[in-house]
Design an enzyme around this catalytic site. Structure first.
Site, PDB file in Angstrom:
ATOM      1  N   HIS A 142      21.420  88.505  47.731  1.00 32.24           N
ATOM      2  CA  HIS A 142      22.725  88.836  48.308  1.00 32.24           C
ATOM      3  C   HIS A 142      23.635  89.468  47.268  1.00 32.24           C
ATOM      4  O   HIS A 142      24.849  89.519  47.450  1.00 32.24           O
ATOM      5  CB  HIS A 142      23.399  87.577  48.864  1.00 32.24           C
ATOM      6  CG  HIS A 142      22.558  86.805  49.817  1.00 32.24           C
ATOM      7  ND1 HIS A 142      22.064  87.369  50.970  1.00 32.24           N
ATOM      8  CD2 HIS A 142      22.103  85.528  49.786  1.00 32.24           C
ATOM      9  CE1 HIS A 142      21.353  86.453  51.622  1.00 32.24           C
ATOM     10  NE2 HIS A 142      21.345  85.334  50.920  1.00 32.24           N
ATOM     11  N   HIS A 164      20.097  86.967  56.003  1.00 28.87           N
ATOM     12  CA  HIS A 164      18.702  86.830  55.592  1.00 28.87           C
ATOM     13  C   HIS A 164      17.816  87.557  56.590  1.00 28.87           C
ATOM     14  O   HIS A 164      16.617  87.319  56.655  1.00 28.87           O
ATOM     15  CB  HIS A 164      18.279  85.369  55.543  1.00 28.87           C
ATOM     16  CG  HIS A 164      19.186  84.508  54.733  1.00 28.87           C
ATOM     17  ND1 HIS A 164      20.303  83.922  55.274  1.00 28.87           N
ATOM     18  CD2 HIS A 164      19.156  84.161  53.426  1.00 28.87           C
ATOM     19  CE1 HIS A 164      20.925  83.227  54.317  1.00 28.87           C
ATOM     20  NE2 HIS A 164      20.255  83.367  53.196  1.00 28.87           N
TER      21      HIS A 164
END
Ligand SMILES: Nc1ncnc2c1ncn2[C@@H]1O[C@H](COP(=O)(O)OP(=O)(O)O)[C@@H](O)[C@H]1O
Ligand SMILES: Nc1ncnc2c1ncn2[C@@H]1O[C@H](COP(=O)(O)OP(=O)(O)O)[C@@H](O)[C@H]1O
Ligand SMILES: [Mg+2]
Ligand SMILES: [Mg+2]
Ligand SMILES: [Mg+2]
Ligand SMILES: [Mg+2]
Lengths: 209, 334, 334, 209
Positions: free
Chosen positions: C56, C215
């Protein structure tokens, strides 16, 4: 030369460009950045839309206006080159007049000269000049020999075609494809192709009965 | 092609409008012709103007602000801007010390800026950036392309201009930074120009394009995909070779700036991995990385890939790299 | 899968090493267990620690530094870190005023941080971020996911901690910011987890995933690709509806922060276009966008797509958003 | 229970996980984030590599060490849950001893209880507990009835299978799939699948002649 004809030619060129979308696009994708069609379309469409503004102008004024408009419309490499062409052609026409094929040929040559100066390129560098220089030379030659416009046009179509095809086997030494070295070989230069198409289009117009 | 777009013809203006709104403290947007200027017009300094085709964001509009650019002229996607944009921008930002154009070395950009320069009613000069060393033998070409090194040139020149330096000094620094900089890029995928609607080039799942340009122009050669360190090794090699050819290779420890630039679709995680290896490799060749920049700074739309840029520092360049800058995409010290 | 990788098992450490090297002025990397700390240990303040699965970036390590985090614990790609990482990080950065964990609300993150907290020999508290409003009816779930709004929480809490505020005050501000924030994401393509070597989900050239997680988790629904404004309209709608459900919708003009976040492979040009439309639409609903952030701040590896986050400002949040911050990914005022 | 058996089971479980790569990976890709196989593989491999360290330990010590190791190895949701399972099971074994199937069943139940407490989930939430709770109940029941280990194993394999399959038609209310609502229906929970596989593997070991 009449302004009416310039407008007619502009409309015809627009049609030609639009009809050759995939050719122009893929040529510039192969050895450039893929925007040549979009650039030419933007330019051709803008000029086509100038009809009303051009109608009342003298031919040289019309060409100059087209050049100025192209300068602020196309961008890229082709923008300033084509703009210079029209502005210089207009200048020669204005100074010399347009009463004969020879004078028009001289103006065309003046336009091509401006491209050479602006782009600092010559023959054999795999650019639009590989079409424009031979066509300009042929045009002047034919006009000097006082040949009929039909014959001139037939010759110019042929010369443009040859010039365009000649770019295929060249290494580029100017423009975006210059970065490619040997990898440019086997691909026709997009600017050469669009110039060839435009010349052919105008000649076809003149050949029309 | 899936993109956040409404109409292809509007993407530029919509995006510029969003940019100007999000950064209204920094920039002002002018439309038709399109250009962006600093919100607070700088006084009594050389006005630095850059520009080029869009699709390389944050280049150039993201670098407008204190310590960097006074104005930027965005062309259509991958198409250089037109002279009227530069003329209007110059008119808006000139501040009695002349105009410096910073132009990436592409035929289109060069000619459009040149025509603008010829019409300019102010003292002016131009720095051409040409850091891309992908093309090995550039003698038969119009010269190297300007790529991510442009950011370093804009940062340093912008900093110098802020001190009140004159036009020639600004141009000289820009030329020097450009001279001491080399870049090379690798593409894993093609970019897709919105108006074209399809990938600029085809590339398989096992290939990379070594030496790619920031418009997706073909590079040195098509290669097989390999472990990152091998690819990075070749990039570092190319840069070292370029420095050698241009007699710039340091004979003893020398400070350098390493810029690892993402082309738009490469995760930061990979960019830092590239940085890690590249820094190590340069270190083995007397190049001590004392300044770094890692991220998306000169992109090629949605291309996956990255470029590595090395700039040989000297005290002057270091000073101007470190000095305060306040732009949308680069900010420190202020 | 084409990525700049040497060995899948090494990507994390190589990337972290590059990050730490590039930002050695800001962060220090500790390996085995992996965590990163501020180079200059803060004194006499609540230590703010965050962490989560990697992939991320720049979340979370990119937010270590003055005015934000004291430490970050990166897990494997998309896998929450383990308690030993948090324990060691806490040991390294605690500064006599307790530890505040900022944790994105996922079962794995929550449980790992919880186990660390139970073993922690210091006073501690946890802020769970849960800004993702993609799941409409969250009553039957473990709660909403924490996504890009986490950046706003970390920024504000980090700022408050810097003033010497106590643990409870920091937790209270974190909870408040989280409460006043809502996000929703859209994916155009899937991400590819390096270890998996293939796309997490299949999606055709004409589809988008509305409400996708960071995700690549499936979202609200699979939809047909549409013009950007329609998609953005639906996102704005979802956020407004969420505010309404939670009785947060403003009845008169109210300041808000708009964060348009790229998931990793979306060009800045498109993010600003999204911002342009989203800002306009929120404006029609009494939400005046007075603070903005546009870029890749909470990514999902190489996913193409973006999320829109709105945070309802008040004077306290505004003050802590505006205050100086000096981290790798967010920097101003210092 | 012998430590030797624990080690043997750990190696067998590693084989099973590796052999089910594509199943576990795609299940977590469908309703999760795709890392469950990688997480389980990392955990199983680490435990398999602990062989030498475990050999000299008592069974409860070995299980506790495994739990601690898993806690710092797996991460994700499954890490703390499986770690809690082993650490709690070890605790019960240490306190109660392991001399009968019933005592082992009680320890297993203690491990499952720890998962319930840690994850705050129960039956029917589409998690590993849909395998572990019924298996734990069945294990205790069978052991209470003093049934033969072969029979117990056969029952547990069956119960685990049923539990795993039962997750298919559920909406998830815990874990990552909870965000999916109706879209989770039709997909087996990855954690339930891996637990079923591990139970089956251990039972097969015990069934070996
Ligand atoms: N220096 C030059 N002289 C003449 N023609 C040039 C020169 N540089 C480029 N061209 C022409 O311009 C064409 C490319 O135009 P275009 O794609 O519109 O611009 P760009 O290369 O900036 O993307 C080339 O195919 C070539 O014919
Ligand atoms: N609260 C919970 N209680 C029990 N099991 C859970 C819980 N949350 C998640 N799980 C289990 O964990 C599994 C996912 O594990 P894994 O993929 O390794 O972690 P993550 O979801 O963090 O990526 C799910 O399939 C589910 O069986
Ligand atoms: Mg082009
Ligand atoms: Mg172009
Ligand atoms: Mg995970
Ligand atoms: Mg998972």
């Amino acid at each position: 030369m009449k302004t009416e004809f310039i407008i007619e030619a502009a409309l015809a060129i627009q049609q030609t460009i639009l009809a050759n979308e995939s050719t122009l696009e893929s040529l510039d994708r192969e050895i450039g950045d893929g925007d040549h069609y979009i650039n030419m379309k933007r330019g051709a469409t803008t000029v086509a839309e100038m009809q009303a503004d051009l109608a009342s102008l003298k031919p040289d004024e019309a060409l100059n206006k087209i050049g100025l408009k192209l300068l602020s419309t196309i961008g890229g490499a082709s923008g300033p080159l084509l703009a210079s062409f029209f502005m210089s052609m207009a200048k020669v026409l204005k100074e010399n007049g347009d009463e004969s094929n020879l004078k028009i040929a001289a103006a065309f040559a003046g336009g091509v000269q401006a491209i050479i100066q602006r782009g600092k390129a010559g023959l054999g560098e795999k650019t639009m000049l590989d079409v424009l220089i031979p066509v300009s030379n042929e045009f002047v030659l034919q006009a000097t020999q006082n040949n009929d416009i039909k014959l001139i046009c037939a010759k110019l179509i042929q010369t443009a075609e040859q010039g365009m095809l000649s770019t295929k086997d060249l290494i580029a030494t100017k423009g975006r494809a210059a970065g490619l070295g040997e990898r440019a070989i086997g691909h026709i230069d997009p600017g050469a192709k669009s110039c060839q198409l435009m010349i052919e289009t105008v000649c076809h117009l003149l050949l029309k009965p | 092609m899936k993109k956040f777009i409404n109409k292809v013809d509007n993407i530029l203006v919509e995006s510029l409008s969003g940019f100007a709104k999000a950064h209204h403290d920094l920039v002002e947007l002018h439309l038709d012709p399109n250009f962006l200027t600093r919100t607070n017009k700088a006084q009594n300094k050389v006005a630095i103007i850059s520009g080029g085709g869009s699709g390389h964001e944050p280049l150039h509009a993201g670098y407008i602000g204190y310590g960097m650019l006074d104005a930027a002229c965005p062309g259509h996607v991958f198409t250089s801007p037109t002279p009227d944009q530069m003329l209007m921008a110059a008119e808006a930002v000139h501040a009695d010390k002349g105009i410096l154009f910073i132009v990436k070395n592409y035929a289109g950009d060069v000619m459009n800026f040149e025509m603008a320069a010829e019409m300019l009613p102010f003292e002016h000069a131009t720095v051409l950036t040409s850091d891309d060393c992908a093309v090995v033998n550039s003698t038969y070409t119009t010269g190297r392309r300007g790529v991510a090194g442009t950011v370093i040139v804009e940062k340093c020149v912008g900093s110098l201009a802020e001190t009140g330096a004159d036009l020639q000094a600004c141009k000289a620094l820009g030329d020097k930074v450009n001279h001491r900089t080399a870049s090379i890029g690798v593409a894993l995928t093609s970019c897709t120009v919105p108006a074209a609607g399809r990938a600029t080039f085809d590339i398989s799942d096992t290939e990379i394009e070594m030496g790619v340009g920031i418009h997706g122009e073909p590079g040195r050669r098509r290669e097989t995909m390999r472990p990152a360190d091998e690819i990075i090794g070749d990039c570092v090699e190319a840069i070292l070779m370029d420095f050698k050819t241009r007699q710039l290779q340091p004979s003893k420890k020398h400070e350098a700036l390493l810029l690892v630039n993402g082309f738009g679709a490469t995760p930061l995680m990979e960019l830092y991995l590239i940085y890690n290896t590249a820094a190590k490799l340069f270190n083995l060749h007397n190049l001590e990385i004392s300044r770094s920049l890692v991220g998306n700074y000169t992109t090629a739309l949605d291309m996956a890939g990255a470029s590595i840029t090395l700039c040989l520092l000297d005290d002057e360049i270091k000073q101007h790299w470190d000095s305060p800058v306040h732009t949308a995409a680069l900010r420190w010290g202020k």
